[in-house]
Design a protein around this motif. Structure first.
Motif, mmCIF file in Angstrom:
data_model
loop_
_atom_site.group_PDB
_atom_site.id
_atom_site.type_symbol
_atom_site.label_atom_id
_atom_site.label_comp_id
_atom_site.label_asym_id
_atom_site.label_seq_id
_atom_site.Cartn_x
_atom_site.Cartn_y
_atom_site.Cartn_z
ATOM 1 N N TRP A 157 -48.441 10.917 -4.573
ATOM 2 C CA TRP A 157 -47.944 11.895 -3.603
ATOM 3 C C TRP A 157 -47.922 11.232 -2.227
ATOM 4 O O TRP A 157 -48.807 10.434 -1.898
ATOM 5 N N THR B 12 -47.410 11.791 2.087
ATOM 6 C CA THR B 12 -47.333 12.696 3.237
ATOM 7 C C THR B 12 -47.232 11.838 4.497
ATOM 8 O O THR B 12 -47.549 10.644 4.478
ATOM 9 N N VAL C 80 -39.726 14.742 -6.647
ATOM 10 C CA VAL C 80 -40.582 15.862 -6.233
ATOM 11 C C VAL C 80 -41.343 16.357 -7.452
ATOM 12 O O VAL C 80 -40.828 16.320 -8.571
ATOM 13 N N ASP C 81 -42.571 16.811 -7.227
ATOM 14 C CA ASP C 81 -43.304 17.396 -8.348
ATOM 15 C C ASP C 81 -42.864 18.845 -8.482
ATOM 16 O O ASP C 81 -42.003 19.308 -7.736
ATOM 17 N N ASP D 6 -44.103 21.542 -7.653
ATOM 18 C CA ASP D 6 -44.347 22.433 -6.518
ATOM 19 C C ASP D 6 -43.571 21.987 -5.281
ATOM 20 O O ASP D 6 -43.799 22.482 -4.182
ATOM 21 N N ASN E 238 -43.648 18.972 -3.850
ATOM 22 C CA ASN E 238 -44.276 17.911 -3.055
ATOM 23 C C ASN E 238 -43.589 16.574 -3.313
ATOM 24 O O ASN E 238 -43.205 16.272 -4.452
ATOM 25 N N VAL F 105 -43.073 12.674 -3.939
ATOM 26 C CA VAL F 105 -43.809 11.708 -4.761
ATOM 27 C C VAL F 105 -43.095 10.350 -4.686
ATOM 28 O O VAL F 105 -41.866 10.300 -4.722
ATOM 29 N N SER G 176 -53.625 15.123 -6.458
ATOM 30 C CA SER G 176 -52.881 16.148 -5.730
ATOM 31 C C SER G 176 -53.791 16.939 -4.795
ATOM 32 O O SER G 176 -53.376 17.925 -4.211
ATOM 33 N N LYS H 151 -53.898 17.897 -0.028
ATOM 34 C CA LYS H 151 -53.691 18.894 1.040
ATOM 35 C C LYS H 151 -55.011 19.211 1.725
ATOM 36 O O LYS H 151 -55.110 19.233 2.931
#
Ligand code: G4P
Length: 539
Positions: free
Chosen positions: A469, A471, A491-492, A494, A496, A498, A523, A526
């Motif tokens: 993931w 960010t 994207v996963d 949800d 997010n 990747v 994961s 967050k």
């Protein structure tokens, strides 16, 4: 009884080990002590043997056994103990990781002949991440194993945790004499084949007590030397260090001979933590809060293949769970009442009317639940800390029957909700990539998609090292990175972002080349992001 007293009585834990170290055997002995089973052999091993790896029916059959014994509750020494079962096979390691999020402590079993094995290291990593209190049981002392001092060093080095022996073996293998309990100063003499408890436990005043020479003949001198060395080399045992997850007490014994097991269980009940506070996206939830909260940590499907029913396992985090009471499913914003919540014990299943923090209830589910879902009495919170791990095996999902696309999408969505695998959709070309921690899951997926969802698919191999993931604090930087590496971004489920790395080398290079991007290997990022902001690699 006030529910605060109920919390004080609960100890919820898991036994983990590399397959064959003795987890099932130890579990069984605990249940015998707890009076939950009466005869040895009642608990079947839930391990999936290698020879059957391609036979999914067999996996299901074997997993069926493991479901029935998923949570074993028993009473011991005035406490209510919940032992959560974990699958032994490494391809189901994610199930084990998730179960670890639902317990308050862990007993780790290590084979004294084999020492620390690969899977043990990985499981321990997860425990360390969660600062989970761990007790280590070194098993199979009736065999000629590694030198106990060397083993302690190995435990410290490979598991990255300080250890402190609380019992000490007197010789091993055919000349195994017994165990000296450093914690309460007693001597337990080994008689092979014992079926209930260690045959003889003798109190020992100090190392000069003649009871040692009388019972151990030539082995007494060695024991005295060893104990002097231990007391010199290791600090006195501090329960707080154990509870902080900084130090693991170590016991020695032989599970199959039921030796050293009672000492382990007695110490466990004395020092193991009661249910603790748990983080949500809003605040910490204290178990003593009056209102009920609970979190789904495991979903098991196919208890009855004729009905597509699933069981969502919920750990009670605070308050009291009650049958037939309305609870809020916070993700769906929907009130649900559970008419037949169940507890499981061996092959038996019984209806639960109420449950308290630390307990686990099984809720029949027709597709409402995902792992991590939260139930409350109205408060809109979501429990955190049930991570998905960066998968290790990847394949491309190919639909073989375009007229069944809907069934395939629904099937893959539900199966990923259960945590069987993770799904990543590549931004370029919309390719669906399925990631798992082991190859077995692809057999599971294919079989279930076909039989439960009537969808036909195939998995094509894909050379990928890791999906992590990503960010960034700076949105612009992220946008630029995603454009630059467009063919590697997915994207996963949800949504997010990747990064798909083909090799360890590319991943390392990318981490160096893009310091503005943070790469996460679970994961859980967050929550972690809120806690720390330094560096661009996170576990
Ligand atoms: P696992 O759940 O961690 O995979 O291990 P399990 O308890 O199934 O134990 C693996 C094997 O090790 C079993 O033998 C079990 O009897 C044996 N074992 C467990 N504890 C001890 C011990 O203290 N000493 C010795 N010598 N062996 C021990 P198996 O042959 O695979 O199965 P079984 O036919 O005995 O059930």
């Amino acid at each position: 009884m006030d529910y605060r007293d109920e919390i004080q009585k609960r100890r919820t834990f898991a036994i983990i080990s590399h397959p064959d170290a003795g987890k099932t055997t130890l579990t069984e002995k605990f249940l015998l002590f707890g009076g939950a089973i009466q005869v040895a052999g009642a608990v079947k091993s839930n391990k999936i043997r290698k020879s059957t790896s391609s036979d999914f029916m067999d996996i299901e059959r074997q997993r069926g056994i493991s479901v029935a014994t998923s949570v074993m509750g028993f009473d011991y020494s005035g406490l209510k103990i919940n032992l959560l079962d974990t699958p032994g096979h490494k391809d189901f390691a994610e199930d084990t990781y998730r179960t670890l999020t639902a317990v308050d402590s862990v007993i780790l079993v290590v084979d004294c002949v084999k020492g620390v094995e690969e899977q043990t290291e990985r499981l321990m990593e997860v425990c360390r991440m969660r600062k989970m209190p761990v007790i280590i049981f070194v098993n199979k002392l009736d065999r000629e194993g590694k030198d106990p001092f060397a083993l302690l060093d190995e435990l410290e080095a490979t598991l990255s945790i300080r250890v402190r022996p609380l019992s000490w073996p007197i010789s091993m293998g055919t000349s195994f004499q017994g165990v000296y309990n450093l914690y309460n100063k007693s001597l337990a003499l080994f008689r092979p084949g014992g079926t209930t408890v260690a045959d003889e436990v003798l109190a020992v005043k100090n190392l000069d007590d003649p009871v040692l020479d009388r019972n151990l003949d030539n082995y007494a001198a060695q024991l005295k030397e060893d104990v002097a060395l231990i007391e010199g080399a290791y600090e006195p045992f501090a329960v707080k260090d154990y509870l902080d997850g900084a130090l693991a007490p170590v016991f020695f014994g032989s599970a199959v001979n039921n030796f050293g097991v009672k000492e382990l269980l007695d110490t466990f009940t004395e020092i193991a933590p009661i249910p603790g506070s748990r983080p949500t996206d809003q605040r910490m939830v204290d178990p003593a809060e009056k209102n009920f909260t609970g979190v789904v940590f495991k979903i098991h499907a196919n208890l009855d293949p004729r009905h597509r029913d699933r069981i969502a396992f919920v750990r009670v985090c605070s308050g009291k769970f009650e049958r037939n009471k309305m609870f809020l499913h916070t993700r769906m914003n929907k009130n649900i009442r559970f008419t037949s919540p169940a507890s499981f014990m061996g092959a038996r299943k019984s209806i639960v009317d109420e449950a308290f923090p630390g307990d686990v209830v099984g809720l029949y589910d027709t597709g409402h639940f995902k792992i991590g879902d939260t139930l409350t009495e109205g408060e809109k919170i979501m429990f955190q800390g049930i991570p998905s791990f960066s998968p290790e095996v990847f394949k491309v999902l190919v639909n073989l029957d375009p007229s069944k696309s809907k069934q395939l999408s629904k099937g893959i969505a539900q199966l990923t909700d259960e945590g069987v695998a993770q799904l990543f959709t590549q931004q370029q070309g919309n390719r669906k990539i399925v990631g798992t921690v082991g190859l077995l899951q692809f057999d599971v997926l294919q079989y279930r998609l076909e039989h439960e969802y009537n969808a036909a698919c195939r998995f094509e191999p894909l050379a990928l090292f890791k999906a992590c993931w990503i960010t960034a604090d700076d949105e612009g930087a992220m946008e630029k990175f995603c454009q630059f590496k467009a063919d590697r971004i997915a994207v996963d489920k949800d949504g997010n972002l990747v990064f798909l790395a083909e090799s360890e080398w590319t991943l390392r290079n990318m981490i160096e080349a893009a310091p503005e991007i943070t790469f996460h290997f679970t994961s859980e990022f967050k929550r972690k992001m809120q806690n720390s902001k330094a560096g661009n690699v996170r576990s």
